[in-house]
Design a protein around this motif. Structure first.
Motif, mmCIF file in Angstrom:
data_model
loop_
_atom_site.group_PDB
_atom_site.id
_atom_site.type_symbol
_atom_site.label_atom_id
_atom_site.label_comp_id
_atom_site.label_asym_id
_atom_site.label_seq_id
_atom_site.Cartn_x
_atom_site.Cartn_y
_atom_site.Cartn_z
ATOM 1 N N LYS A 88 3.132 13.811 -19.593
ATOM 2 C CA LYS A 88 4.068 12.635 -19.688
ATOM 3 C C LYS A 88 4.231 12.694 -21.488
ATOM 4 O O LYS A 88 5.173 13.437 -21.972
ATOM 5 C CB LYS A 88 4.170 10.956 -19.798
ATOM 6 N N VAL A 89 3.078 12.654 -21.612
ATOM 7 C CA VAL A 89 3.216 13.584 -23.518
ATOM 8 C C VAL A 89 3.378 14.316 -23.558
ATOM 9 O O VAL A 89 3.490 14.262 -25.169
ATOM 10 C CB VAL A 89 1.566 12.129 -23.815
ATOM 11 N N THR A 90 2.493 15.844 -23.317
ATOM 12 C CA THR A 90 2.519 16.721 -23.673
ATOM 13 C C THR A 90 4.379 17.226 -23.410
ATOM 14 O O THR A 90 5.034 17.781 -24.177
ATOM 15 C CB THR A 90 1.924 17.832 -23.258
ATOM 16 N N ILE A 91 4.762 16.677 -21.901
ATOM 17 C CA ILE A 91 6.162 16.574 -22.260
ATOM 18 C C ILE A 91 6.948 16.233 -23.834
ATOM 19 O O ILE A 91 8.293 16.257 -23.766
ATOM 20 C CB ILE A 91 6.831 16.531 -21.388
ATOM 21 N N MET A 92 6.624 15.034 -23.735
ATOM 22 C CA MET A 92 6.867 14.015 -24.832
ATOM 23 C C MET A 92 7.098 15.362 -26.049
ATOM 24 O O MET A 92 8.495 15.418 -27.103
ATOM 25 C CB MET A 92 7.156 13.157 -24.846
ATOM 26 N N LEU A 93 5.712 15.487 -26.159
ATOM 27 C CA LEU A 93 5.646 16.267 -27.718
ATOM 28 C C LEU A 93 6.344 17.445 -27.761
ATOM 29 O O LEU A 93 6.958 18.008 -28.731
ATOM 30 C CB LEU A 93 4.253 16.480 -27.724
ATOM 31 N N GLU A 94 6.256 18.086 -26.456
ATOM 32 C CA GLU A 94 7.139 19.473 -26.643
ATOM 33 C C GLU A 94 9.213 19.087 -26.801
ATOM 34 O O GLU A 94 9.544 19.906 -27.675
ATOM 35 C CB GLU A 94 7.008 19.892 -25.182
ATOM 36 N N GLU A 95 9.775 17.777 -25.958
ATOM 37 C CA GLU A 95 10.759 17.972 -26.138
ATOM 38 C C GLU A 95 11.010 16.972 -28.183
ATOM 39 O O GLU A 95 12.480 17.853 -28.407
ATOM 40 C CB GLU A 95 11.101 16.582 -25.392
ATOM 41 N N LEU A 96 10.134 17.076 -28.705
ATOM 42 C CA LEU A 96 10.126 16.291 -29.789
ATOM 43 C C LEU A 96 10.458 17.592 -30.341
ATOM 44 O O LEU A 96 11.455 17.980 -32.082
ATOM 45 C CB LEU A 96 9.681 15.211 -30.103
ATOM 46 N N THR A 152 9.732 18.809 -36.978
ATOM 47 C CA THR A 152 8.855 19.471 -37.502
ATOM 48 C C THR A 152 7.060 18.247 -37.377
ATOM 49 O O THR A 152 6.360 18.989 -37.578
ATOM 50 C CB THR A 152 8.437 18.971 -38.787
ATOM 51 N N GLY A 153 7.342 17.472 -37.965
ATOM 52 C CA GLY A 153 6.318 15.924 -37.458
ATOM 53 C C GLY A 153 5.331 15.587 -36.118
ATOM 54 O O GLY A 153 4.583 14.695 -36.264
ATOM 55 N N ALA A 154 5.915 16.654 -34.902
ATOM 56 C CA ALA A 154 5.681 16.257 -33.879
ATOM 57 C C ALA A 154 3.771 17.094 -33.413
ATOM 58 O O ALA A 154 4.113 17.228 -31.824
ATOM 59 C CB ALA A 154 6.527 16.140 -33.261
ATOM 60 N N THR A 155 3.788 17.674 -34.037
ATOM 61 C CA THR A 155 2.921 18.745 -33.950
ATOM 62 C C THR A 155 1.204 18.123 -33.401
ATOM 63 O O THR A 155 1.225 17.200 -34.396
ATOM 64 C CB THR A 155 2.346 20.012 -34.854
ATOM 65 N N TYR A 156 1.075 18.455 -32.195
ATOM 66 C CA TYR A 156 -0.520 17.606 -32.042
ATOM 67 C C TYR A 156 -1.265 19.328 -32.020
ATOM 68 O O TYR A 156 -1.397 19.967 -31.284
ATOM 69 C CB TYR A 156 -0.307 16.785 -30.763
ATOM 70 N N LYS A 195 9.282 6.955 -33.715
ATOM 71 C CA LYS A 195 8.995 6.753 -34.284
ATOM 72 C C LYS A 195 10.369 8.003 -35.024
ATOM 73 O O LYS A 195 9.933 7.608 -35.864
ATOM 74 C CB LYS A 195 7.466 7.329 -34.256
ATOM 75 N N PHE A 196 10.459 8.431 -33.801
ATOM 76 C CA PHE A 196 11.665 9.883 -34.306
ATOM 77 C C PHE A 196 12.773 9.770 -34.135
ATOM 78 O O PHE A 196 13.449 10.346 -34.348
ATOM 79 C CB PHE A 196 10.996 10.834 -33.996
ATOM 80 N N GLY A 197 13.269 8.392 -33.369
ATOM 81 C CA GLY A 197 14.316 8.058 -33.240
ATOM 82 C C GLY A 197 14.897 8.754 -32.276
ATOM 83 O O GLY A 197 16.402 9.930 -32.197
ATOM 84 N N LYS A 198 14.107 9.277 -31.440
ATOM 85 C CA LYS A 198 14.329 10.626 -29.990
ATOM 86 C C LYS A 198 14.367 9.898 -28.223
ATOM 87 O O LYS A 198 13.499 9.109 -28.584
ATOM 88 C CB LYS A 198 13.955 12.140 -30.423
ATOM 89 N N LEU A 199 15.251 10.511 -27.414
ATOM 90 C CA LEU A 199 14.872 10.105 -26.017
ATOM 91 C C LEU A 199 14.855 8.342 -25.838
ATOM 92 O O LEU A 199 14.985 8.204 -24.906
ATOM 93 C CB LEU A 199 13.984 10.518 -25.757
#
Ligand SMILES: N[C@@H](CCC(=O)N[C@@H](CS)C(=O)NCC(=O)O)C(=O)O
Length: 262
Positions: free
Chosen positions: A54-62, A68-72, A125-129
């Motif tokens: 769930k979390v890797t998918i979310m970060l990749e969607e962001l 650009t601040g969603a790198t991990y 945090k990012f106002g997405k999804l």
């Protein structure tokens, strides 16, 4: 031999099957651990399970949406080796379960645990999804909270007894299959009425639910479970699952590479 219920249960006498190396009746750190910490804003300590992806998918969607601040940095917590009980992991998630996220983009690192809460944290945090109006927000949260309550019956109940338990036991398999199929029917009936689980827009609720129920009907969770559950009969659910699986960010989230922690 039939099980004789003791007056007081004792962990020492309990067969935990393939989980006997990690299951204990107590919480808290079991050993000192130094987890690696990278330089990306987000440090994700996790594994490619339905809760983890769930979390890797979310970060990749962001990232796909231009955040650009969603790198991990992504680290592998091997749960069968007990990495989740190390002191550094427990500082991020006292519940000792993956996924655990550390947001080090601000003045003070923020630990975030519980997969649905991590999705919500990143979405806010990012106002997405995640819609900003009250009714849209509430409908996404209806389904996000539904997933949090429902998935343990699917994973810890059905999946455990169908796939992991040392013996195939009829009573628990019947009990949890009944509930799993009720949940699949619910999702199928809802997805007959709308493109995504909370309405017209793809949201964090889809990510959370797809990771369990989408992967289940695509037979990616427990070998043979899709056939056992007659998954193809849930046509709207299967169509939705395929649509989400085809998203490039979902594919990247599933293929994410986990760095070893030691
Ligand atoms: N409700 C939690 C569940 C997390 C969970 O159960 N994670 C499992 C892997 S999918 C885990 O870490 N298990 C290790 C253990 O139970 O020791 C969430 O959604 O984050």
């Amino acid at each position: 031999m039939t099980y004789q219920l003791p007056k007081v249960w004792s962990a020492a006498d309990s067969d935990q099957g393939k989980f006997s190396g990690i299951n204990q009746p107590t919480a808290g750190a079991r050993f000192e651990q130094k987890l690696p910490v990278g330089t990306a804003p987000f440090q994700l300590y996790s594994l490619g399970t339905p809760n983890g992806v769930k979390v890797t998918i979310m970060l990749e969607e962001l990232l796909a949406a231009g955040v650009t601040g969603a790198t991990y940095d992504l680290y592998k917590i091997s749960i069968m080796d007990g990495d989740q009980f190390g002191s550094d992991f427990v500082k991020i998630n006292p519940n000792s379960k993956i996924p655990a996220l550390l947001d080090q983009s601000g003045h003070k690192p923020i630990p975030v645990f519980e997969s649905a809460n991590i999705l919500l944290y990143l979405a806010e945090k990012f106002g997405k999804l995640f819609p900003s109006d009250l009714s849209g927000r509430t409908e996404v949260l209806n389904w996000l909270f539904w997933k949090t309550g429902a998935a343990p019956f699917l994973g810890g109940g059905f999946g455990h007894f169908f796939n992991y338990a040392p013996e195939k036991l009829e009573y628990p398999i019947n009990r949890f299959t009944m509930e799993a199929k009720r949940q699949l029917d619910l999702l199928d009936k809802e997805l007959a009425k709308k493109a995504y689980i909370a309405g017209d827009e793809y949201s964090i609720a889809d990510i959370a639910i797809w990771s369990w129920y989408g992967q289940l009907v695509q037979d990616k969770l427990y070998p043979g479970a899709a056939e056992f559950l007659s998954a193809t009969s849930y046509k709207h659910l299967v169509t939705w699952a395929e649509k989400i699986a085809a998203r490039p960010a979902v594919q990247r989230g599933l293929a994410a590479v986990y760095q070893e922690i030691k």
